[in-house]
Design an enzyme around this catalytic site. Structure first.
Site, PDB file in Angstrom:
ATOM      1  CE  LYS A 125      -0.333  -0.291   5.030  1.00 23.31           C
ATOM      2  NZ  LYS A 125      -1.158  -0.761   6.284  1.00 23.31           N
ATOM      3  CG  MET A 165       6.390  23.787  -1.824  1.00 24.60           C
ATOM      4  SD  MET A 165       5.306  24.395  -2.943  1.00 24.60           S
ATOM      5  CE  MET A 165       4.258  25.465  -1.802  1.00 24.60           C
ATOM      6  NE  ARG A 196      -6.685   0.295  11.372  1.00 23.39           N
ATOM      7  CZ  ARG A 196      -5.378  -0.021  10.815  1.00 23.39           C
ATOM      8  NH1 ARG A 196      -4.553   0.929  11.073  1.00 23.39           N
ATOM      9  NH2 ARG A 196      -4.939  -1.256  10.391  1.00 23.39           N
ATOM     10  CE1 TYR A 249       9.830  32.489   1.642  1.00 26.29           C
ATOM     11  CE2 TYR A 249       9.614  30.207   2.008  1.00 26.29           C
ATOM     12  CZ  TYR A 249       9.568  31.373   0.993  1.00 26.29           C
ATOM     13  OH  TYR A 249       9.574  31.396  -0.385  1.00 26.29           O
TER      14      TYR A 249
HETATM   15  C1  LIG Z   1      -0.328  -1.814   6.899  1.00 26.25           C
HETATM   16  C2  LIG Z   1      -0.838  -3.249   7.502  1.00 26.25           C
HETATM   17  C3  LIG Z   1      -0.002  -4.136   7.620  1.00 26.25           C
HETATM   18  C4  LIG Z   1       1.407  -4.411   7.577  1.00 26.25           C
HETATM   19  O1  LIG Z   1       2.190  -3.809   8.647  1.00 26.25           O
HETATM   20  P1  LIG Z   1       3.598  -3.537   8.750  1.00 26.25           P
HETATM   21  O2  LIG Z   1       3.979  -3.373  10.284  1.00 26.25           O
HETATM   22  O3  LIG Z   1       4.163  -2.466   7.911  1.00 26.25           O
HETATM   23  O4  LIG Z   1       4.126  -4.920   8.667  1.00 26.25           O
HETATM   24  C5  LIG Z   1      -0.561  -5.525   8.027  1.00 26.25           C
HETATM   25  N1  LIG Z   1      -1.877  -5.501   8.091  1.00 26.25           N
HETATM   26  C6  LIG Z   1      -2.774  -4.667   7.911  1.00 26.25           C
HETATM   27  C7  LIG Z   1      -4.292  -4.668   8.064  1.00 26.25           C
HETATM   28  C8  LIG Z   1      -2.193  -3.364   7.678  1.00 26.25           C
HETATM   29  O5  LIG Z   1      -3.068  -2.590   7.424  1.00 26.25           O
END
Ligand SMILES: *Cc1c(COP(=O)(O)O)cnc(C)c1O
Length: 367
Positions: free
Chosen positions: A38, A313, A136, A264
């Site tokens: 991701k 920036m 979550r 700045y």
């Molecule tokens: C992002 C994520 C992972 C990966 O976690 P890491 O700590 O980066 O290995 C695994 N499972 C879920 C549900 C996630 O959202």
């Protein structure tokens, strides 16, 4: 390694292979490996990383959103892809691209079944997410019967896996909490599987879960940060190799007189004669303003050069008073010798945040 001539993120695929093999060495031979790619594979380059891992025969990929999965399919990825947090608006596209949704609420479960049925799907693979303490995403233990009765009447979907996510797998002071999560997941999985009549895969651990809780590997593990070279503890970090190195160059050197300011809002005012270097990297590249005002630092000729004044920036200025350097010299923000984790700590954050923050403006090069 040739010296860089502009800001680049170097991506070391050998390091990725090393991390993958190290993590695999922690697993039983039949345990499957899901690579989390991701957020552009944690800020690197999702297509290149996924193609490389596909060649190494990884079993599954995961992304957060459907669009990320669609981009991987367009890049030629044929390995199964779990979408961890899809929204209903993307379900038709998700099916068109053969992506597998995580279903985490009654609303999203019903919406997916409706769309899968309307699309005449039979046994479309889905993954049911349970909440065991992170609070979550996911169904709760009390939802099991209703989820099952919703699923049982349908032939449009098939449960490919049941999964949950640990809240504090890196924190051994929370071991009791984590063990409770693991036990809660086991009991949900038992109840679910008995009633379902077939056995979906079970998975629960992220990278630090893989390292700290071998009893929770189940059928598959999910690793993100470990693949990219961070092990979530000082000890474990030694076993990993950072995949991404952020490098830039010195654009210009300035000699600042006592009483002059830099940048700045005149956030830095010099109390002595100093020398600064201006670098072509700023908050639009991912170096947030929280790294400014002396907190973050970069490395020039292997010496620390702290950020002076506010992050702009497109630029930062760093103090090079005691460093012998010239315009055009290479600068390392983070990489294998100066980890992203250490850089992140200067601004009170974690490796995950800095690596995923490197913006698409920064050129990726592969070594
Ligand atoms: C992002 C994520 C992972 C990966 O976690 P890491 O700590 O980066 O290995 C695994 N499972 C879920 C549900 C996630 O959202």
């Amino acid at each position: 390694m040739p010296k860089v001539q502009e800001t680049v993120l170097e991506i070391d695929l050998k390091a990725l292979k090393h991390n993958f093999e190290y993590l695999k060495s922690k697993l039983a031979s039949q345990t499957k490996f899901l690579a989390v790619v991701k957020a552009f594979a944690y800020g690197s380059d999702a297509a290149t990383i996924a193609r490389y891992l596909q060649d190494l025969k990884v079993d599954y990929f995961a992304v957060a959103y459907s669009n990320e999965g669609i981009a991987l399919r367009k890049a030629g990825i044929t390995t199964p892809i779990l979408v961890l947090h899809p929204q209903a608006v993307s379900f038709k596209a998700l099916i068109d691209y053969n992506l597998e949704p995580s279903l985490y609420s009654f609303k999203i479960l019903q919406e997916f079944i409706d769309i899968a049925s309307a699309e005449n799907q039979k046994h479309y693979p889905v993954h049911i997410k349970f909440n065991t303490g992170l609070n979550r995403l996911g169904f709760n233990k009390d939802d099991v019967k209703t989820v099952l009765s919703t699923l049982k009447k349908k032939t449009s979907v098939k449960v490919e896996s049941l999964f949950s996510h640990l809240a504090a797998s890196e924190d051994l002071e929370e071991k009791t909490f984590t063990i409770n999560q693991i036990n809660a997941f086991k009991s949900i999985a038992n109840e679910f599987t008995e009633a379902l009549g077939y056995r979906p895969m079970l998975h629960m651990t992220n990278t630090s879960g893989i390292l700290n809780y071998p009893e929770a590997h189940f059928d598959m593990v999910r690793s993100g940060i470990g693949l990219y070279g961070y092990g979530n503890s000082v000890e474990e970090n030694k076993n990993f190799k950072p995949v991404a190195s952020l490098k830039t160059i010195i654009s210009q050197i300035h000699h600042i007189k006592k009483g002059e300011s830099v940048g700045y809002n005149r956030a830095f005012k010099s109390e002595s004669i100093i020398k600064t270097a201006t670098l072509p990297i700023g908050h639009a590249d991912g170096i947030g303003r929280q790294y400014g005002q002396g907190k973050g630092y970069v490395f020039i000729k292997n010496q620390k050069a702290p950020i002076v004044g506010n992050v702009c920036m497109d630029m930062i200025m760093v103090d090079v008073t005691t460093i012998e350097c010239q315009e055009g010299d290479e600068v390392v923000v983070f990489g294998n010798t100066h980890s992203a984790e250490a850089f992140a700590e200067t601004a009170n954050t974690i490796s995950y945040e800095i690596v995923t923050a490197i913006s698409q403006r920064v050129k990726r090069i592969f070594i």
